[in-house]
Design a protein around this motif. Structure first.
Motif, short mmCIF file in Angstrom:
data_model
loop_
_atom_site.label_atom_id
_atom_site.label_comp_id
_atom_site.label_asym_id
_atom_site.label_seq_id
_atom_site.Cartn_x
_atom_site.Cartn_y
_atom_site.Cartn_z
N ARG A 156 0.84 -1.21 0.00
CA ARG A 156 0.00 0.00 0.00
C ARG A 156 0.87 1.25 0.00
N ARG A 157 0.52 2.21 -0.81
CA ARG A 157 1.27 3.46 -0.86
C ARG A 157 1.00 4.26 0.41
N VAL A 158 2.05 4.84 0.94
CA VAL A 158 1.95 5.53 2.22
C VAL A 158 2.10 7.03 2.02
N ARG A 159 1.14 7.80 2.56
CA ARG A 159 1.23 9.25 2.52
C ARG A 159 1.88 9.72 3.81
N ARG A 160 2.88 10.55 3.70
CA ARG A 160 3.58 11.03 4.88
C ARG A 160 2.69 12.00 5.66
N ILE A 161 2.57 11.74 6.97
CA ILE A 161 1.76 12.59 7.85
C ILE A 161 2.65 13.04 9.01
N PRO A 162 2.78 14.34 9.20
CA PRO A 162 3.63 14.82 10.32
C PRO A 162 3.20 14.20 11.65
N GLY A 163 4.21 13.85 12.44
CA GLY A 163 3.94 13.27 13.75
C GLY A 163 3.76 11.77 13.75
N THR A 164 3.98 11.14 12.60
CA THR A 164 3.84 9.68 12.51
C THR A 164 5.10 9.05 11.95
N ALA A 165 5.28 7.78 12.28
CA ALA A 165 6.29 6.93 11.66
C ALA A 165 5.53 5.70 11.15
N ILE A 166 5.35 5.61 9.85
CA ILE A 166 4.51 4.56 9.27
C ILE A 166 5.38 3.49 8.62
N ALA A 167 5.21 2.26 9.08
CA ALA A 167 5.95 1.12 8.54
C ALA A 167 5.03 0.27 7.68
N THR A 168 5.61 -0.41 6.71
CA THR A 168 4.85 -1.38 5.93
C THR A 168 5.20 -2.77 6.43
N ARG A 169 4.20 -3.56 6.77
CA ARG A 169 4.42 -4.87 7.36
C ARG A 169 3.38 -5.86 6.84
N LEU A 170 3.68 -7.13 6.98
CA LEU A 170 2.66 -8.15 6.78
C LEU A 170 1.67 -8.03 7.94
N LEU A 171 0.42 -7.79 7.63
CA LEU A 171 -0.58 -7.58 8.68
C LEU A 171 -1.80 -8.48 8.44
N PRO A 172 -1.67 -9.78 8.73
CA PRO A 172 -2.84 -10.64 8.60
C PRO A 172 -3.93 -10.20 9.56
N PRO A 173 -5.20 -10.38 9.18
CA PRO A 173 -6.31 -9.94 10.04
C PRO A 173 -6.22 -10.49 11.46
N ALA A 174 -5.68 -11.70 11.63
CA ALA A 174 -5.59 -12.30 12.96
C ALA A 174 -4.66 -11.53 13.88
#
Length: 302
Positions: free
Chosen positions: A93-111
């Motif tokens: 997923r493309r990530v939009r930079r938002i001030p005050g956040t550190a956003i990582a891309t990870r495998l995120l199964p619903p469980a």
């Protein structure tokens, strides 16, 4: 104010008014509320202001709370506030930079995701595993200890998750799982134990030592009667508390213990020095105890 925030962080980000009044004055609490560092989240309950920011930014980014931000959302004790709200989105997923956040891309199964209020966060088990793998040892250990202590995760679940781990730093993750202990009283104490472990000194949390006067529970102890205490200044704010603390300290020494006392600042910022001190004193105590026969009436039990 830093000590109040650290105290609430160790409790998982929130505390009752009664808990706070035990160690802090009304003026200190009012100052923290006025600065926005603490908010009154419910009748008689105060929370760290950062928790509200985390929820808002999570919704704005359409991302799950992750890492230490997820730990705070679950009420787990942490050593340091993250410098930015830690969030995660699925890979690809493309990530939009938002001030005050550190956003990582990870495998995120619903469980691995659960609802926390209006937002989603990694589950307690996944949060412990993520933090154990990506944070310094002391930070990961504090979160793992807290999860076990509060019953939000158990060893079997964490070991199963580690067995399926496909991310980096598996050795760091395993190290935290090997040393985590639900007996740790809070994140402050976990950080002290981590400093000892990093120096090769294994100590038992919340051990009981029998003295001639009474039994005393100490933060950390070793069979050779080496004691390490995580000493928060709030415990010694009055004459009665000082008297009680001096009696306790002297009775432990009288029972043959070597007592080391470390402050909040030591645990947060000088863990390498703690390791040097504990390791050096342990070596000296081993030599001393090899020549000393302690009375059988003064046992140490975990």
């Amino acid at each position: 104010m830093d000590h109040l925030i650290a105290y609430m962080t160790g409790l998982g980000g929130s505390a009752s008014a009664a808990q706070l009044r035990t160690y802090f004055t009304k003026r200190q609490l009012s100052r923290a509320v006025g600065a926005g560092a603490v908010v009154r989240s419910a009748r008689g309950i105060y929370s760290l202001g950062a928790l509200g920011d985390a929820e808002r930014l999570s919704l704005e980014a359409r991302a799950a709370l992750f890492g230490r931000s997820a730990a705070l959302a679950h009420g787990l004790g942490i050593l340091h506030q993250p410098p930015a709200v830690e969030l995660a989105v699925p890979r690809g997923r493309r990530v939009r930079r938002i001030p005050g956040t550190a956003i990582a891309t990870r495998l995120l199964p619903p469980a691995d995701l659960v609802g926390v209020g209006a937002v989603r966060a990694t589950s307690p088990v996944r949060t412990v595993l993520d933090c154990a793998a990506m944070l310094p040892f002391a930070e990961g250990l504090a979160i793992a200890d807290s999860a076990l202590r509060q019953g939000l995760a158990n060893r079997e679940e964490l070991e199963a998750g580690a067995g399926q781990w496909v991310g980096r730093n598996k050795a760091a993750l395993r190290r935290v799982l090997r040393h985590m202990d639900p007996r740790a009283a809070n994140a402050f104490e976990s950080g002290l134990r981590a400093a000892c472990l990093e120096a090769g000194v294994h100590m038992e949390p919340q051990a009981t030592i029998r003295t001639a006067r009474r039994d005393y529970r100490v933060d950390l102890a070793k069979k050779l009667r080496l004691v390490a205490e995580a000493d928060s200044f709030e415990w010694h704010g009055g004459r009665e508390a000082l008297h009680r603390d001096c009696t306790r300290y002297n009775e432990l020494v009288r029972a043959g213990c070597t007592v080391l006392r470390f402050s909040w600042e030591h645990v947060m910022y000088e863990r390498e020095w703690i390791g040097e001190v504990v390791s050096e004193v342990e070596s000296r105590a081993e030599v001393h105890n090899s020549r000393l026969v302690l009375p059988r009436s003064l046992p140490l039990t975990a």
